[in-house]
Design a protein around this motif. Structure first.
Motif, PDB file in Angstrom:
ATOM      1  N   PHE A   1       6.701  -2.282   5.453  1.00  0.00           N
ATOM      2  CA  PHE A   1       6.003  -1.611   4.358  1.00  0.00           C
ATOM      3  C   PHE A   1       4.930  -0.705   4.951  1.00  0.00           C
ATOM      4  O   PHE A   1       4.312  -1.028   5.959  1.00  0.00           O
ATOM      5  N   GLN A   2       4.714   0.420   4.309  1.00  0.00           N
ATOM      6  CA  GLN A   2       3.728   1.386   4.790  1.00  0.00           C
ATOM      7  C   GLN A   2       2.355   1.000   4.239  1.00  0.00           C
ATOM      8  O   GLN A   2       2.020   1.313   3.117  1.00  0.00           O
ATOM      9  N   LYS A   3       1.571   0.311   5.053  1.00  0.00           N
ATOM     10  CA  LYS A   3       0.247  -0.148   4.637  1.00  0.00           C
ATOM     11  C   LYS A   3      -0.805   0.780   5.220  1.00  0.00           C
ATOM     12  O   LYS A   3      -1.006   0.824   6.421  1.00  0.00           O
ATOM     13  N   VAL A   4      -1.463   1.540   4.346  1.00  0.00           N
ATOM     14  CA  VAL A   4      -2.501   2.446   4.810  1.00  0.00           C
ATOM     15  C   VAL A   4      -3.842   1.716   4.847  1.00  0.00           C
ATOM     16  O   VAL A   4      -4.565   1.778   5.835  1.00  0.00           O
TER      17      VAL A   4
ATOM     18  N   ASN B   1      -0.561   2.009  -0.356  1.00  0.00           N
ATOM     19  CA  ASN B   1       0.455   2.649   0.479  1.00  0.00           C
ATOM     20  C   ASN B   1       0.072   4.105   0.756  1.00  0.00           C
ATOM     21  O   ASN B   1      -1.022   4.541   0.405  1.00  0.00           O
ATOM     22  N   GLY B   2       0.972   4.844   1.367  1.00  0.00           N
ATOM     23  CA  GLY B   2       0.699   6.235   1.732  1.00  0.00           C
ATOM     24  C   GLY B   2       0.448   7.148   0.549  1.00  0.00           C
ATOM     25  O   GLY B   2      -0.231   8.159   0.675  1.00  0.00           O
ATOM     26  N   LYS B   3       0.993   6.810  -0.620  1.00  0.00           N
ATOM     27  CA  LYS B   3       0.791   7.630  -1.813  1.00  0.00           C
ATOM     28  C   LYS B   3      -0.455   7.221  -2.591  1.00  0.00           C
ATOM     29  O   LYS B   3      -0.740   7.784  -3.635  1.00  0.00           O
ATOM     30  N   GLY B   4      -1.184   6.218  -2.098  1.00  0.00           N
ATOM     31  CA  GLY B   4      -2.406   5.782  -2.759  1.00  0.00           C
ATOM     32  C   GLY B   4      -2.180   4.776  -3.877  1.00  0.00           C
ATOM     33  O   GLY B   4      -3.061   4.531  -4.685  1.00  0.00           O
ATOM     34  N   ARG B   5      -0.997   4.189  -3.933  1.00  0.00           N
ATOM     35  CA  ARG B   5      -0.692   3.206  -4.960  1.00  0.00           C
ATOM     36  C   ARG B   5      -0.982   1.799  -4.463  1.00  0.00           C
ATOM     37  O   ARG B   5      -0.712   1.472  -3.305  1.00  0.00           O
TER      38      ARG B   5
ATOM     39  N   GLU C   1       8.099  -5.797  -1.671  1.00  0.00           N
ATOM     40  CA  GLU C   1       6.958  -4.952  -2.003  1.00  0.00           C
ATOM     41  C   GLU C   1       6.985  -4.726  -3.505  1.00  0.00           C
ATOM     42  O   GLU C   1       7.996  -4.293  -4.051  1.00  0.00           O
ATOM     43  N   ALA C   2       5.889  -5.067  -4.171  1.00  0.00           N
ATOM     44  CA  ALA C   2       5.824  -4.929  -5.627  1.00  0.00           C
ATOM     45  C   ALA C   2       4.598  -4.119  -6.003  1.00  0.00           C
ATOM     46  O   ALA C   2       3.545  -4.261  -5.400  1.00  0.00           O
ATOM     47  N   GLY C   3       4.743  -3.301  -7.026  1.00  0.00           N
ATOM     48  CA  GLY C   3       3.600  -2.606  -7.585  1.00  0.00           C
ATOM     49  C   GLY C   3       2.836  -3.548  -8.497  1.00  0.00           C
ATOM     50  O   GLY C   3       3.351  -4.598  -8.890  1.00  0.00           O
ATOM     51  N   ILE C   4       1.601  -3.197  -8.844  1.00  0.00           N
ATOM     52  CA  ILE C   4       0.801  -4.027  -9.741  1.00  0.00           C
ATOM     53  C   ILE C   4       0.357  -3.159 -10.909  1.00  0.00           C
ATOM     54  O   ILE C   4      -0.080  -2.029 -10.709  1.00  0.00           O
ATOM     55  N   ALA C   5       0.430  -3.716 -12.112  1.00  0.00           N
ATOM     56  CA  ALA C   5      -0.078  -3.023 -13.291  1.00  0.00           C
ATOM     57  C   ALA C   5      -1.575  -3.314 -13.379  1.00  0.00           C
ATOM     58  O   ALA C   5      -1.978  -4.433 -13.689  1.00  0.00           O
ATOM     59  N   LEU C   6      -2.405  -2.313 -13.057  1.00  0.00           N
ATOM     60  CA  LEU C   6      -3.854  -2.485 -13.015  1.00  0.00           C
ATOM     61  C   LEU C   6      -4.542  -1.544 -13.994  1.00  0.00           C
ATOM     62  O   LEU C   6      -3.994  -0.511 -14.367  1.00  0.00           O
ATOM     63  N   THR C   7      -5.761  -1.909 -14.374  1.00  0.00           N
ATOM     64  CA  THR C   7      -6.591  -1.007 -15.164  1.00  0.00           C
ATOM     65  C   THR C   7      -7.406  -0.144 -14.213  1.00  0.00           C
ATOM     66  O   THR C   7      -7.439  -0.394 -13.006  1.00  0.00           O
TER      67      THR C   7
END
Length: 160
Positions: A9-12, A119-123, A32-38
């Motif tokens: 995984f690309q960890k920045v 990640n690299g895209k800032g997510r 690798e999972a995204g998170i639904a955040l406020t």
């Protein structure tokens, strides 16, 4: 044709890490999972605040939720600030969710978050592991191997 996935995984920027998980569990597979955040949660994570030491993930209604992860309230937030230990939805493909659900239900495995990072895209992403709990002898063997590696390093440094 599907795009090939990168191996690692690309960890920045790593925000939180669960170091105890590798000691307590045999790691079988990583996702690798995204998170639904406020908005205030993302800002708090960007400041490097957050802890996943006691957190875990569970499958509810064909969705995966991160439970007990602590992202403290954002210091400059207003009355719309977030709740620090609320359950957070993890974003995975349907195929991955089905695979994780089957492993947890049939094989008695556990979903353990290993780290939260950008990640690299800032997510914001979570490295989620499918793991099986270690027994006490396994933990002792892990500790023994780690101590031997440390001793090997010392010996090589002295005589090398």
């Amino acid at each position: 044709m599907a795009r090939p996935r990168p191996e690692a995984f690309q960890k920045v920027k790593t925000v939180a890490e669960n170091r105890r998980a590798r000691y307590d569990y045999h790691i079988e597979d990583k996702f690798e999972a995204g998170i639904a955040l406020t908005g205030t949660e993302v800002k708090a994570l960007r400041f490097g605040e957050g802890s996943i030491a006691e957190s875990y993930a569970e499958v509810k209604d064909e969705e995966i939720w991160l439970i007990n992860a602590n992202i403290p309230e954002f210091s400059h937030g207003n009355r719309h600030n977030h709740e620090p230990k609320r359950p957070r939805k993890l974003l995975l493909n349907r195929r991955e969710i089905n695979k994780l659900h089957g492993a947890v239900a049939r094989l008695g495995m556990t979903l353990v978050p290993l780290s939260i990072y950008f990640n690299g895209k800032g997510r914001a992403k979570v490295e989620l592991a499918l793991a099986k709990g270690k027994k006490a002898p396994d933990k002792r063997a892990t500790e023994k191997a780690r101590d031997w590696k440390r001793e090997q390093g010392r010996l090589l440094k002295q005589h090398g």
